[in-house]
Design an enzyme around this catalytic site. Sequence first.
Site, PDB file in Angstrom:
ATOM      1  N   ARG A  45       0.830  -1.184   0.000  1.00  0.00           N
ATOM      2  CA  ARG A  45       0.000   0.000   0.000  1.00  0.00           C
ATOM      3  C   ARG A  45       0.863   1.231   0.000  1.00  0.00           C
ATOM      4  NH1 ARG A  45      -2.727   0.819   4.553  1.00  0.00           N
ATOM      5  NH2 ARG A  45      -1.030  -0.079   5.605  1.00  0.00           N
ATOM      6  N   GLN A 717      -4.975  -0.526  10.125  1.00  0.00           N
ATOM      7  CA  GLN A 717      -4.860   0.559   9.162  1.00  0.00           C
ATOM      8  C   GLN A 717      -3.503   0.555   8.470  1.00  0.00           C
ATOM      9  OE1 GLN A 717      -6.738   2.472   7.701  1.00  0.00           O
ATOM     10  NE2 GLN A 717      -5.516   4.173   6.924  1.00  0.00           N
ATOM     11  N   GLU A 718      -2.457   0.294   9.214  1.00  0.00           N
ATOM     12  CA  GLU A 718      -1.111   0.366   8.645  1.00  0.00           C
ATOM     13  C   GLU A 718      -0.864  -0.735   7.620  1.00  0.00           C
ATOM     14  OE1 GLU A 718       1.015   2.636   8.895  1.00  0.00           O
ATOM     15  OE2 GLU A 718       0.804   3.685  10.788  1.00  0.00           O
TER      16      GLU A 718
END
Length: 844
Positions: A45, A717-718
């Site tokens: 990501r 989230q990370e």
Amino acid sequence: MKSARLIWMALLAFLAVAIFLVLLAATSFNPFAQTESIEPVTPTRAAIATRRNESGQAQGVATRRNESGQAQGVAPTDQPTLVPNNREGTRPPDQPTLPANASEAFQQGVVARRNGDYVRAATAFRAAAQTSSDPALARQAQFQLGEALYLAADFTNAVPALEAVVQQNDGDALAPRAHYFLGDIFTQQQKYEAALEQLKIYRAHTRALMGVVDREIGDVLLASGDSAAAIRQYEAAFKDPTFNNAQRAAVLKKIAEVYHARQEPQLAAVRLEEAFKIAPDNATRANVEYLWGEALYAMDEQDAALGHWKHALATYTLEAGAHQSVAKLVELGVTDINELQRGIANYGVGNYDLAIQAFRRYIAANDVPGAEVLYYAGLAYQRKGDQAGALRNLDVLLSSYPQDKRVPDALFAKAVSQTRLGDSAAALATLRQLLKRAPDDARIDDAFWNAALAYELAGNYAQAGAVYTELAKTFPASGFAPFAYFNGGVSYYLAQNYTRAKADWNAALENYPASPHADSAAYWLGKLARLQGDEKSAVKFFQLATQPPRSYYSWRAFDALNQPAPPPSYKLDDYAMEDTAATRAELEQWIASWSGAPAAAELPPAVLNDAAFKRGSEYASLSRALDARPQFQIVNETFKNDAAALYALALYYKDNNYFSLSIDAATRLAALSKQNETTQPRLLRQLIYPTYYADLIVPYAQRHKFDPALFFGLVRQESTFNPLSYSSAEARGLTQVIPGTGDLIARALGVSDFKQNDLFKPYVSVRFGTYYLGNVLESFNGNIYYALMGYNGGPGNARKWMKPDLDTAVEAIPYAESHLYVRTVVAQYRQYANIYRERANKQE
């Protein structure tokens, strides 16, 4: 911490000296002394500099994020002062003492292997293999011992451990995998004859990866010096019926490369011609045509070679292969190169200065240069940051060629440059021109959004609110519209125009009640009502905001109603995922109730027979996660509308440590149901918000005095619990620690022999991430909102963003990355507290 942390040199020097002096007197546990990292190379990501709408489609340059969770920009960051943590002691809490019981030792090995602690895993598996009275368990432990040593790159001990697996039984499912590991080890040790023997044995057993292993065997043959045998092996790989055209073209290019090295360009050209015919996309065609030209040139067929290079340049101008071709033409002194094509080719690979030079030559040589060269010249100036240069070229295009097909593109590009120059008024005027010229252009709402953001960043909140409102009214069907009403209300609120703020928030509620921005608007309406002394209305709006599906501001509404998150728990059992026969049965019945089809935990035949699943599961059995993951992503996409398959896949991925893919499958399953979280079975909620690595996270969270639920939300989230996550800022692992931060934490913790790739090991990433978060929380007196701003955007920036009112501080964060990060992590933290802590409280 995906964003780059910009660390001042003076601060670095001070920290280095201070930490060094303290560490002279400290002795800390070193988890790195005996291990080496596996090199993950697949980026995951990466933060991007575009705005996205609710569907995830790119929307252009932006400075904040939307509610969909898509990355919107890169935030410059700094570091807190990291101090040696003398509370760490000599052993982190994830280091158990191995029991005598073989099955317990095996389980501890499984956990340590999942946590990336391969040395400890090997110790546990060795104990299990040596002490187990169960032959099946002893054999499995022996194989796991060899695999753990292989992953630790301890080849000296891995080889005898894996050879023992083969000697015990060379006919079961574990033996071929042991042969493969041995083949890879011998290849790395340049023992090619032994490597070939092992890989060929594995090749005889595999079906899913026949072509892949043939190609690897070819690589070993080539490295050993037997190029003829290597070519034959590559030819065998080419015949794999499961290969797609991209894989076949890659094999043909490899064969051509070997022929070229053998000074047999004629044979290379034949293979490249075949590759060109089956190339699946323009990028591959451009590259193959460039290589084809090289082969022809080596055959002294210079005219044919030049023809291919010119054709690649003219036909695939923006592809990298076109740039390779023009570079070759320039190298050979060819003078009749089309300078427009040359410029576009350089633009395509980011050589903006060379592109501009070519465009200038083209314009100088043509009395009527045309709109295309002016358009690309404008883009080249824009990309290199010279907005004035971009506007010069775009304005000439617009005035000289008012009817050209490039005019809409030029108007949009002009508005972008004007916005980047901070001239939002001019940008809006340009956009209104574009709206008249091309009313259906899908980019206009995007550009309006960015113009509003520019006003907002400049502190002109009244004007920002006006543009947001205009956007929402002009483009009511746009994905930006509900968010524009919400942002417009916030901007008016900051401008203290409460009447207009209320009007925009009410519009969001009335026109887009299903949007997550409706919850946000309801919260702010409640906040405004409370500010104005209307507590009855405030409570009404806060209660409306808490209705599912719940967003960040739903949880803020719970806070406003004096219903905060329950207190932290540090009991591991409170974070156990309830994956039992009973919870599976409940989930299966629920799926059948709305899908109309039965569901079962076993993978259905359609999945088991899927080619991508076969490849993915085979890669997974060989510990090749970076190769398995893309195949499993294909599987998730293939079965994205099959509820039963998604359910079984979510469980399969969970049980095989592909946690992010399990989350993806479970999240998609929930979306298919069209039911909110309050009606979804508990197991599904836990699959969407899992507590993997709780054995690491909970003890460290307790040590650093923060809620484990907060850290679960942060990790989700990370990295979505993918330990091999890798960002464009070089952030690594579960907690996305970047190199500079990793070095500082390692020194603060007294970790010697630290290597950046250790961050891909969960037990290291969690230790470092919890330590960093603990430091940031301490520096902000435990305020999780400012701490999360600091974790992502840097503590120095977080201090600048502090305001008397927390909500306006969060909304005013200027960095897209940090703005959405805070909201997402807080929302996920509250989901975790709700899902897991609620059960614990009821039990108490």
